[in-house]
Each structure stands twice: as structure tokens, then as C-alpha cells.
Design a protein around this motif. Structure first.
Motif, short mmCIF file in Angstrom:
data_model
loop_
_atom_site.label_atom_id
_atom_site.label_comp_id
_atom_site.label_asym_id
_atom_site.label_seq_id
_atom_site.Cartn_x
_atom_site.Cartn_y
_atom_site.Cartn_z
N LEU B 58 0.82 -1.22 0.00
CA LEU B 58 0.00 0.00 0.00
C LEU B 58 0.85 1.27 0.00
N ARG B 59 2.04 1.21 0.63
CA ARG B 59 2.85 2.42 0.69
C ARG B 59 3.20 2.92 -0.72
N PRO B 60 3.67 2.04 -1.63
CA PRO B 60 3.91 2.53 -2.99
C PRO B 60 2.63 3.05 -3.65
N LEU B 61 1.51 2.43 -3.31
CA LEU B 61 0.26 2.93 -3.89
C LEU B 61 0.02 4.36 -3.40
N HIS B 62 0.26 4.58 -2.11
CA HIS B 62 0.10 5.93 -1.57
C HIS B 62 1.02 6.92 -2.28
N THR B 63 2.32 6.59 -2.36
CA THR B 63 3.25 7.56 -2.93
C THR B 63 2.94 7.81 -4.40
N LYS B 123 11.68 0.39 -7.17
CA LYS B 123 12.41 1.66 -7.09
C LYS B 123 11.41 2.72 -6.68
N GLU B 124 11.73 3.48 -5.63
CA GLU B 124 10.72 4.38 -5.07
C GLU B 124 10.25 5.42 -6.09
N TYR B 125 8.97 5.55 -6.15
CA TYR B 125 8.26 6.43 -7.10
C TYR B 125 8.47 5.99 -8.55
N ALA B 126 9.09 4.85 -8.72
CA ALA B 126 9.25 4.30 -10.07
C ALA B 126 8.94 2.82 -10.00
N VAL B 348 9.43 14.98 4.22
CA VAL B 348 8.63 14.73 3.02
C VAL B 348 7.26 15.39 3.15
N HIS B 349 6.62 15.19 4.28
CA HIS B 349 5.25 15.66 4.38
C HIS B 349 5.16 17.15 4.70
N SER B 350 6.22 17.75 5.24
CA SER B 350 6.14 19.21 5.35
C SER B 350 6.19 19.80 3.95
N GLY B 351 6.95 19.15 3.05
CA GLY B 351 6.90 19.57 1.65
C GLY B 351 5.60 19.17 0.97
N ALA B 352 5.18 17.93 1.20
CA ALA B 352 4.05 17.40 0.44
C ALA B 352 2.71 17.96 0.92
N LEU B 353 2.48 17.91 2.24
CA LEU B 353 1.22 18.44 2.75
C LEU B 353 1.26 19.96 2.79
N LEU B 395 0.58 18.63 13.40
CA LEU B 395 0.59 17.38 14.18
C LEU B 395 1.46 16.33 13.49
N TYR B 396 1.23 16.17 12.20
CA TYR B 396 1.96 15.16 11.43
C TYR B 396 3.46 15.40 11.53
N VAL B 397 3.86 16.62 11.22
CA VAL B 397 5.29 16.89 11.09
C VAL B 397 5.98 16.87 12.45
N GLY B 442 -3.31 13.66 12.75
CA GLY B 442 -2.98 14.78 11.86
C GLY B 442 -3.35 14.48 10.42
N GLY B 443 -2.98 13.30 9.95
CA GLY B 443 -3.27 12.91 8.57
C GLY B 443 -4.77 12.85 8.32
N THR B 444 -5.50 12.34 9.29
CA THR B 444 -6.94 12.24 9.12
C THR B 444 -7.57 13.64 9.01
N SER C 105 15.35 3.05 1.92
CA SER C 105 15.50 4.40 2.47
C SER C 105 14.86 4.52 3.85
N ARG C 106 14.27 3.44 4.33
CA ARG C 106 13.59 3.48 5.62
C ARG C 106 13.99 2.29 6.46
N ARG C 107 14.02 2.52 7.80
CA ARG C 107 14.21 1.39 8.72
C ARG C 107 13.06 1.38 9.70
C1 HEM Z 1 -3.63 12.49 4.51
C2 HEM Z 1 -2.45 12.74 4.25
C3 HEM Z 1 -1.29 11.77 4.29
C4 HEM Z 1 -0.99 10.74 5.16
C5 HEM Z 1 -1.76 10.29 6.38
C6 HEM Z 1 0.24 10.16 4.71
C7 HEM Z 1 0.86 9.06 5.32
C8 HEM Z 1 2.03 8.49 4.89
C9 HEM Z 1 2.66 7.34 5.51
C10 HEM Z 1 2.12 6.58 6.71
C11 HEM Z 1 3.80 7.09 4.83
C12 HEM Z 1 4.83 6.00 5.12
C13 HEM Z 1 5.80 6.53 6.11
C14 HEM Z 1 6.89 5.60 6.49
O1 HEM Z 1 7.51 4.99 5.63
O2 HEM Z 1 7.16 5.50 7.69
C15 HEM Z 1 3.90 8.06 3.79
C16 HEM Z 1 4.95 8.15 2.89
C17 HEM Z 1 5.03 9.10 1.87
N1 HEM Z 1 4.08 10.06 1.57
FE1 HEM Z 1 2.39 10.44 2.60
N2 HEM Z 1 0.68 10.83 3.61
C18 HEM Z 1 -0.24 11.82 3.32
C19 HEM Z 1 -0.19 12.71 2.26
C20 HEM Z 1 0.81 12.79 1.33
C21 HEM Z 1 0.88 13.72 0.24
C22 HEM Z 1 -0.17 14.76 -0.10
C23 HEM Z 1 2.04 13.46 -0.43
C24 HEM Z 1 2.64 14.11 -1.69
C25 HEM Z 1 2.19 15.03 -2.39
C26 HEM Z 1 2.71 12.38 0.26
C27 HEM Z 1 3.92 11.84 -0.12
C28 HEM Z 1 4.55 10.79 0.50
C29 HEM Z 1 5.82 10.28 0.09
C30 HEM Z 1 6.68 10.80 -1.06
C31 HEM Z 1 6.14 9.23 0.96
C32 HEM Z 1 7.39 8.38 0.95
C33 HEM Z 1 8.47 9.01 1.76
C34 HEM Z 1 9.78 8.31 1.67
O3 HEM Z 1 9.95 7.46 0.80
O4 HEM Z 1 10.68 8.59 2.46
N3 HEM Z 1 1.95 11.99 1.31
N4 HEM Z 1 2.81 8.90 3.84
#
Ligand code: HEM
Ligand code: HEM
Lengths: 166, 485, 246
Positions: B58-63, B123-126, B348-353, B395-397, B442-444, C105-107
């Protein structure tokens, strides 16, 4: 430098009405840019050519320093078991060993440690050796790489005392 | 050049609308998956022992969903909207626009199916498998043709700074994607990269860092240069600064990739280039922040009433913050602590969110009333969204910084004998669980804010009369001082 | 001023802008990547580093499929605390056959680059089935389906052929022998599992993954030790053992 005159340049008709001022670069911004460029290049020159360091060199220095501070233990030397050691050893047992040998040392996945039988020897050194190296074919881990020699010795002291070693 | 065509209403806004709707929709999906991932880290049973629902899939699906579907569609919406107006021409070719839209959405759907199915290149994001990679390359070229075609038929002489930034994305992402996806297929779903080991790692992070640079950063700076002056009704603070920081960013960004693999077996010299160029990125990045914030000079009074400006101020501030944090984290000694920990996730999330998300929201609130020719339905709801999102980010950051630094220090802590204080990795994990719950909250909140926005925008588009009075958002441009000449 | 030059020469010409941008974004990547890709400067495999066996390769593909890299790195850094926790730092010459690389990239969980041999096979079997069984408090998901699914030897052969084309030194004989090799190596693991009252088949996914995990970092550790012994021998002025010399 850095005059803020707020004169528009008159690009608006080419930018959907957005105007741009001809303000100068903020001086502190230019300063920051120069600082990071000079600092960055300076850092690289220093790292590679002046102090001629490398991540390997730094690692070796760290290891050598630790070696001097905490010389390698002689695991075969006789140990004077203290109360402190036993207490710490007990804590270590409770977090690492009870999974297999049970809270009362009565065994489970691993053998009973309180009975008279020691499968791999019951002297202090033998118990220590078993814990250090593990018994891979039976599923017991080699603990020295995990706990380090000192902690192995402490847990040995506890097991030897509480389990009635020879 | 021709002033008489200045207000040709013949722009292709239909495609913009589609991209906008897609972005909001996929944004909700991608962030929901993020929330699920966050829950799984706090409470493992949420993995449900179902293969396609485990964290690793799911994490790659999220990213991928938030980067390519949410951010990607957002950028395309804003780009199609602004470049037609800036270049005073309809897009070069409507068919290409449609192919771009539907192609991109099909890729996203394919990603949403294959990633949970475990089809991945790791490969991350790829992660996407090679047939999808080829589709991405084709669709990207379609977009590029449309993009450069539109520039070719433009009705103005000069290209505005927003267009430079879009162009840097169009070119760079194509190069990065193609090189990083060079693989030899073993079957329809499995392939192996032509690079191996440490070289593969370097290529990946050259890609990864610049995917951040040229998807999550430069195009958004570009659209900032359009939407901020439009929203605030103010001229851009400094044209000269925009030239300098643009070229600074495009030249310097590409070098910074090795900061992702510091202390690896990558040769020291290559690591050093990663460190040095990352530090040099600070000023060009802050050039964008300055031009954004200083453009708002004189509009501060509107900040209290206009949620759009609030979103922009927070977005630009977080941009400044994460581009300060990034160079810091690239310094060897800092990275030694931060790498592999939740600190990276906080960054990442201070940039992304903070930056990407807030900029997207400001842009949507601007575009929807214009595109559907209505007033924003509820300013109150937009303000509520603003606070939900802002508090959610904080909260998240904060939780992730605390988690990252805590764990980083625990990993290296020694006892009196010079041995590890916490030899059991698990001890360092258990410390983080409460922080993972805070991150979940925070994310919610952030996700709920997004849903409030979606509702508000749907109401706006469907033409419901504004809830809290007419005269609200987006002041008309003020009269400006006369040109210098 | 430079501004007006920029406006006149660059902003007014889309093609010029595009070319300059392309040049600007190309330099960094070329300078950093090209040297590693060249024959002379690219890393060489260390002594004793071999491509994965067919079973291990199948296990690696499972590792990639399940996305283990999202939580586990395979990159031990040259710090003393990491040496204590994980072992020797990861050399470039150990991972030359890694396609794609798995440094991560993560642990969220611990590094795995030297996990090979740390635990018995049965530990991995139980850990993958339910991580809490071996590591109380773990937040890792269960992977119990790995016990029920099998690997496809033909897919492994296809993978080996692709890797061979890319330069991994698999021989045609090795590829032809892959299904049998899987049975052999898998059978050894199954025998060890059965000694612990666990049952499995040689081609179970859990067996393949175990095979992959159990070799991680093992050959590298030997190669590093050999290098160290050689260096120590050199320092002591004695003969370098022949096996290390070449
Ligand atoms: C509701 C908002 C969000 C939640 C709850 C959330 C949650 C998460 C979680 C749980 C992870 C995995 C963290 C870990 O590996 O320990 C993650 C990774 C990541 N998220 Fe989010 N995320 C949110 C929004 C976003 C948004 C809007 C973006 C980009 C525009 C984003 C980009 C990323 C990226 C790039 C990673 C991977 C970071 C890495 O590889 O180091 N996320 N996120
Ligand atoms: C000058 C600007 C920046 C620099 C120098 C920089 C530097 C860094 C560094 C050093 C890391 C940690 C690498 C590691 O230890 O694994 C990182 C990770 C990351 N940064 Fe930045 N950063 C910058 C700006 C940004 C911005 C604005 C965003 C988002 C919009 C962002 C998104 C990310 C992502 C997604 C990662 C995680 C990569 C991964 O591990 O998967 N960065 N950055």
C-alpha cells in the motif's frame, strides 16, 4: 544593490495582466547564495584535499577510539560476579530469553535451565560459550553479536547462579 | 503581441476541468491510502493478513497516487489553465489534450491495480512495471508535443516565468523517467534494470530527488507565479530574482541526488557533490519563497478574509521550511542521524502536505469559481478546511520529527561498556507507537479538510448561491503604478 | 543589463529556452553517473560474491513483490553502532549483482543486509507466518500466505535468462538445471524445518524467501574477512594465503 522601487516593467499585456516589478535582488539573499556556494566548495576542498578524510578514515578513527576506551574483553578470564551484574543479567534474561526458556527457567522451546542436566556444559565458561555462539541447529541464536560480550557475561552470571550451574 | 485578442474566451477549459476533478478525486484516494498506511504502522492488525492490503504494497500505492495522480493532475490542470491565458492561445491540439488526460488516468488506474497486486520494480516512485513505464513515456511525449506546440503558436512574444518552470518539468521528467526505467523484461510483469548495485542506486536517486524537484517543486513554483499575483492582485516582487532562482534551481537540483545514499558505498567524491549542491540549493529555493511572499506585500490586510491567500502563505512558508530542512539533512553529520528514520518522513510531508497540498487547494479555490463561472459556495468552509489542514500538518510533522530524532538517537546510544544501549531493535520501535497515533490524527484531519473542500467545490460548480454572502474571495487586481518607461 | 539580454535572447525564443534548460539539467547527472557506469571505475564483485541461486532469486522476487524494502534497508553504514548492531558496513563489491538494488531508504524494521545466518531457518518460517511469535511487539504484517503458495520454476528460468543477458554470469547449464536446483536447495531447508516440526515443500514461497534471507551478507562477510586477513598478514610480513591473493 537591493533597491525596492516597485517600478513595474510593463510586461503585463504579455502575462495575462500580471505585472512584474524591477526590484533588485535582496542583498541578504545574494549574500546567502554566495555563502553557500563558497562554503560548499570550501567544504569539498577541505574534505578531500586538506584534511584528506573519507568516510572510511572516519570510521576507522571511530573504531580505534572505541577500542582504546573499551578494550576488547577477555571472555576466558575469571569473573567476579557482583550483585549488580546479577540484577542486570536478570533484566536481560527477562527481555531476551524468557521466550524460549520461560520466566522460571523451566524451559519451553529451549531446555530447562534449572535441572541438573546441562546439554552443552554447565560451567560458567561453557554456559557463556553457549549463549555467545548459540546452538543454531536447535534454533538458539548466537547472542554475542546481538548483546555484546559484556551483556552476555551478565546474563551468563544470572543463568549460572539462578540455574545452579557447576 | 496582439492586444485585440487579449480576452479570447476560446480556451480549452474543458480539459482543465477534467484534470481538476481527477486531482481532487485521486487526492482523496491517495491520502486515504496514506491514512491507512499510518494506521497500519500504529496498529499492525490493520494489515488484515490480506496480501494486497499489507503496508509493503500500500505504501507505494500511496506515494504513486499522491505524486502522479493528485499532484500530477493538479499541475496539469493549473498548467493548461494558465498557459493558455499567458500565451493567449488555445492549446495546440485538442486531441492531444484529450489523449494526455485519458492516457494519464488509465496509467493511474493501471497503477492502482498492479501495485496492490504486488507487481513492482521496487524503485521508489518508479515502482510501476515496464509496460506502464512505456505508457508513461508515450503520454508524456504527447503532452510535450502539445506543450511545445502551444508555445510555437503563442500570440505573445515573451514567455512568462511560469512557462519556464513548466518547461523544466516537461523536459526533465522525460529524461529522468526514461533513463531510470531502462530495464530488460523477463516477462510481461517482471523486468530487471540495466544498472545494478550502487550504480542502480545512484540512478534511482538521481531520478527520485529530481522527481521531487521537477514534479513537486518547479512546476508548482511556476503556477505560483501565475496564481499568487492573480489572487493577490499584486505584481510579482522581482523579475530579476525570478530569472536567477530559476536557472539556479534547474542547474543545481540535478546534482543533489546522492544525498539520499550518503554513507553508502558510493564513492566519497560523488557523495560530496550531493552534499555540496544540496546546500547550494538553499538560496535558489528561497528565491522562490521570497518572490512568493513578497508579492503578497500590500495584500496582508486581505489575508484575514481571503482563505486563498491564507493557503498560499502557509504553502510558501512550508516550501521555505522544507527547502531549509532539506539542505540541512544533506549535511553528512545530520544525515547520519536523520537517514532511515521518520525525520525523513516529516520532511517529506512538510513539503508534500505543506507546500504541494496547500498550493493545490489555493489553486482549486481560485480556478473552480472561474471555470464554472460561479462564486465560491462557502468561504467559511474554505476557512475551516484551512485550519483542519494546517493543524493536521503541524501534528503530522511534529510527531515525525520527534519520532525520527528519538529513534535515531536510540539506535546509536551506548551503555557504559561501549555496547548498544538498545540492542533489541524492537525497543526503539515501541517508543514510536504513540507518535504514530498522533500522525494518524494529523493525517486524518488533513484528509477530512480535503473532503470539505471537495464538497464546497461541488456546490460551487453546481451553481448553488453562495452561502455566506457574495463579495468574498479573490479581489480584482488593483490599479498598479505605471510602467517604468 | 543581464535582465534585458535574458528577455531578448531567451524568453522570446521557446527553442533557445528548451535547449538551455536541457543543457542545465544534463550536466550534473552526466558528471555523477557516467564514471560509475564506465568499465574502469564501476565496482567489481568481491572475491566469492556469486549470483543468487535459482531458489534465492525466486525469494528475492518475493521480497520485491511484497515491498519489504519499504520497511527494511539493506545498507549497513560505516558507523560503530551499526557494526555492533548489524555487522560490517556494506561494500559496493557485495551488491554488484543486485538488480534492482535493495538498499532502501527506511528502517521501520532493522537492516537486513547481513541477516543471513543470524537466525535458524525455522525462525524465519515462524516470523513470516506471525512476526509476534518470534519478536514480541513487532509491527510487521503477517505473511502467512507465503506458506500456501509456490514459486514457478519456469518464471525463475526466464528471470535468469534476462539477468544473463544483462551480464550476470549465469551459465546456460545453470539455467537449464534451475528446477532441479530449486528442489535440491529447497529440500535442504525443508529438512531443517522438519527437524523443528514444521512442514513445507521445497518450492513453497516461504522456503524461497528464507533461502534469499539466509544468504544475505554471508559471502560478503567472508570476503571482507579475507581482505582483512590478507591485510593483517601483509602487515605482519608473512605470506599472503594463495586463496586471497588472486
Ligand atoms: C492524509 C495525508 C497523508 C498521510 C496520512 C500520509 C501518510 C504516509 C505514511 C504513513 C507514509 C509511510 C511513512 C513511512 O515509511 O514510515 C507516507 C509516505 C510518503 N508520503 Fe504520505 N501521507 C499523506 C499525504 C501525502 C501527500 C499529499 C504526499 C505528496 C504530495 C505524500 C507523499 C509521500 C511520500 C513521497 C512518501 C514516501 C516518503 C519516503 O519514501 O521517504 N503523502 N505517507
Ligand atoms: C533544497 C531543497 C531540498 C533538499 C536539499 C532536500 C534534501 C533531502 C534530503 C537530504 C532527504 C533525505 C534523504 C535520506 O536521508 O534518505 C530528502 C528526502 C525527501 N525529500 Fe527533500 N529536500 C529538499 C526539498 C524538498 C521538497 C520541497 C520536497 C517536497 C515537496 C521534498 C521531498 C522529499 C521526499 C519525498 C523525500 C523522501 C525520499 C525518500 O527517501 O523516499 N524535498 N530531501
Amino acid at each position: 544593490m537591493s533597491k525596492t522601487q516597485d517600478q513595474v516593467l510593463g510586461h503585463g499585456d504579455e502575462c495575462d495582466g500580471i505585472e512584474e516589478y524591477d526590484n533588485d535582488l535582496p542583498a541578504w539573499w545574494v549574500g546567502l547564495f554566495i555563502l553557500t556556494v563558497v562554503g560548499g566548495i570550501g567544504y569539498a576542498i577541505n574534505y578531500h584535499f586538506v584534511s584528506e578524510t573519507s568516510q572510511l578514515a572516519q570510521y576507522q578513527a571511530e573504531m580505534a577510539e572505541a577500542e582504546a576506551q573499551w578494550p576488547a574483553m577477555d571472555m576466558t578470564a575469571t569473573v567476579v560476579v557482583t550483585e549488580e551484574m546479577l540484577a542486570e543479567g536478570k533484566d536481560l534474561y527477562m527481555t531476551n530469553c524468557i521466550g524460549c526458556h520461560g520466566p522460571e527457567m523451566k524451559g519451553g522451546i529451549g531446555p530447562d535451565l534449572t535441572d541438573a542436566e546441562w546439554v552443552h556444559g554447565g560451567t560458567f565458561n561453557e554456559i557463556q560459550n553457549t549463549i555467545s555462539k548459540g546452538v543454531p541447529e536447535k534454533g538458539m541464536l548466537s547472542w554475542e553479536p546481538i548483546l555484546g560480550p559484556q551483556k552476555v557475561q551478565k546474563v551468563t552470571a544470572y543463568v549460572h547462579a539462578a540455574g545452579g550451574g557447576q | 503581441m496582439s492586444t485585440e485578442t487579449a480576452h479570447t474566451p476560446n480556451y480549452d477549459d474543458a480539459v482543465t476541468k477534467k484534470f481538476l476533478i481527477a486531482s481532487v478525486t485521486w487526492g482523496a484516494v491517495g491520502m486515504l491510502v496514506g491514512v491507512i498506511c499510518a494506521l497500519q504502522l500504529a496498529w499492525w492488525p490493520a494489515n488484515l493478513n490480506v496480501p494486497w492490503l499489507t503496508f509493503g504494497r500500500l505504501r507505494p500505492l500511496h506515494t504513486n497516487a499522491v505524486i502522479f495522480a493528485f499532484t500530477g493532475n493538479f499541475i496539469f490542470a493549473a498548467m493548461y489553465y494558465s498557459m493558455q491565458r499567458l500565451l493567449k492561445t488555445r492549446m495546440f491540439n485538442d486531441v492531444l489534450s484529450q489523449v494526455h488526460f485519458w492516457g494519464w488516468q488509465s496509467i493511474i488506474v493501471a497503477a492502482a491495480i498492479t501495485l496492490p497486486a504486488g507487481l513492482s520494480q521496487s524503485k521508489e516512485y518508479a515502482e510501476l512495471i515496464w509496460p506502464i513505464d512505456i505508457a508513461i513515456a508515450v503520454i508524456w511525449v504527447v503532452m510535450a508535443v502539445n506543450f511545445f506546440g502551444t508555445i510555437a503558436i503563442r500570440k505573445v512574444k515573451h514567455l512568462y516565468v511560469a512557462i519556464w518552470f513548466y518547461m523544466s518539468m516537461v523536459i526533465t521528467i522525460a529524461v529522468l523517467h526514461i533513463v531510470n526505467s531502462l530495464v530488460l523484461p523477463a516477462s510481461a510483469t517482471v523486468s530487471y534494470p540495466v544498472f545494478s548495485g550502487i550504480t542502480d542506486a545512484l540512478v534511482q536517486w538521481w531520478y527520485g530527488h529530481n522527481a521531487v524537484g521537477f514534479l513537486l517543486t518547479t512546476p508548482i513554483l511556476g503556477l505560483m507565479y501565475y496564481f499568487v499575483p492573480k489572487t493577490a492582485g499584486r505584481p510579482v516582487y522581482s523579475y530579476r530574482l525570478s530569472i536567477l532562482h530559476f536557472w539556479g534551481l534547474v542547474f543545481l537540483y540535478i546534482w543533489a541526488g546522492p544525498h539520499h545514499i550518503l554513507y553508502s558505498s558510493l564513492p566519497d567524491w560523488a557523495q560530496t557533490t550531493g552534499v555540496v549542491f544540496s546546500v547550494m540549493l538553499l538560496a535558489p529555493s528561497w528565491g522562490g519563497m521570497l518572490n512568493g511572499l513578497l508579492t503578497l506585500r500590500g495584500a496582508w490586510d486581505k489575508l484575514r478574509t481571503d482563505p486563498l491567500l491564507k493557503f498560499w502563505v502557509v504553502a510558501i512558508t512550508f516550501y521555505g521550511m522544507s527547502t531549509f530542512e532539506g539542505p540541512m539533512m544533506s549535511i553528512r553529520a545530520v544525515n547520519a542521524l536523520s537517514h532511515f528514520t521518520d525525520w525523513t518522513i516529516g520532511h517529506v510531508h512538510s513539503g508534500a502536505l505543506g507546500w504541494v497540498g496547500m498550493a493545490a487547494f489555493a489553486t482549486f479555490y481560485y480556478m473552480v469559481p472561474k471555470l464554472w463561472n460561479n462564486q465560491l459556495y462557502s468561504v467559511k468552509a474554505a476557512t475551516l478546511h484551512f485550519w483542519l489542514a494546517t493543524i493536521g500538518i503541524v501534528l503530522y510533522v511534529m510527531a515525525m520529527w520527534t519520532a525520527g530524532i528519538t529513534q535515531g538517537l536510540m539506535w546509536r546510544e551506548l551503555d557504559a561498556d561501549g555496547q548498544l544501549q538498545y540492542p533489541n531493535f524492537m525497543d526503539t520501535v515501541l517508543q514510536l507507537i504513540p507518535l504514530y497515533w498522533i500522525r494518524l490524527v494529523g493525517g486524518t484531519m488533513y484528509l477530512v479538510g480535503l473532503l470539505v473542500m471537495a464538497w464546497n467545490l461541488v456546490k460551487t460548480a453546481s451553481g448553488v448561491a453562495p452561502k455566506d454572502g457574495p463579495e468574498q474571495v479573490t479581489a480584482a487586481p488593483e490599479s498598479l503604478p505605471t510602467p517604468a518607461k | 543589463m543581464a535582465d534585458s539580454m535574458h528577455r531578448k535572447l531567451i524568453e522570446s525564443k521557446g527553442a533557445v529556452m528548451a535547449v538551455l534548460t536541457t543543457v542545465a539539467i544534463s550536466i550534473g547527472g552526466l558528471v555523477e553517473i557516467a564514471p560509475l557506469y564506465s568499465e574502469a571505475l564501476g565496482p567489481e564483485p568481491m572475491e566469492g560474491i556469486e549470483p543468487l541461486t535459482p531458489l534465492e532469486l525466486a525469494g528475492r522476487d518475493i521480497y520485491v513483490r511484497e515491498g519489504c524494502y519499504n520497511c527494511h534497508s539493506q545498507m549497513v553504514r560505516p558507523f560503530r553502532d551499526e557494526t555492533l548492531r548489524y555487522g560490517e558496513w556494506t561494500r559496493a563489491g557485495e551488491i554488484v549483482y543486485d538488480r534492482p538494488f535493495q538498499m532502501g531508504s527506511r528502517r521501520i524494521g532493522p537492516d537486513l543486509q547481513r541477516v543471513g545466518g543470524k537466525y535458524p531457518d525455522a525462525w524465519h518460517y515462524e516470523h513470516m507466518d506471525d512476526p509476534r511469535a518470534t519478536s514480541p511487539g513487532s509491527i510487521m504484517p503477517r505473511y502467512s500466505w507465503l506458506k500456501e503458495r509456490q514459486i514457478d520454476p519456469e518464471a525463475v528460468q526466464a528471470s535468469m535468462r534476462a539477468l544473463q543477458t544483462l551480464g550476470t554470469p549465469y551459465t546456460d547449464e545453470q539455467i537449464a538445471d534451475a528446477p532441479a536446483a530449486i528442489q535440491r536447495q529447497g529440500g535442504e531447508i525443508v529438512a531443517r524445518l522438519e527437524a523443528g516440526n514444521l512442514s513445507a515443500q521445497p518450492d513453497d514461497q516461504i522456503v524461497a524467501l528464507t533461502a534469499y534471507l539466509q544468504q544475505l551478507g554471508v559471502a560478503g562477510r567472508k570476503a571482507i574477512q579475507a581482505q582483512k586477513d590478507a591485510a593483517a598478514a601483509l602487515e605482519a610480513g608473512t605470506e599472503i594465503p594463495a586463496s586471497v591473493e588472486d
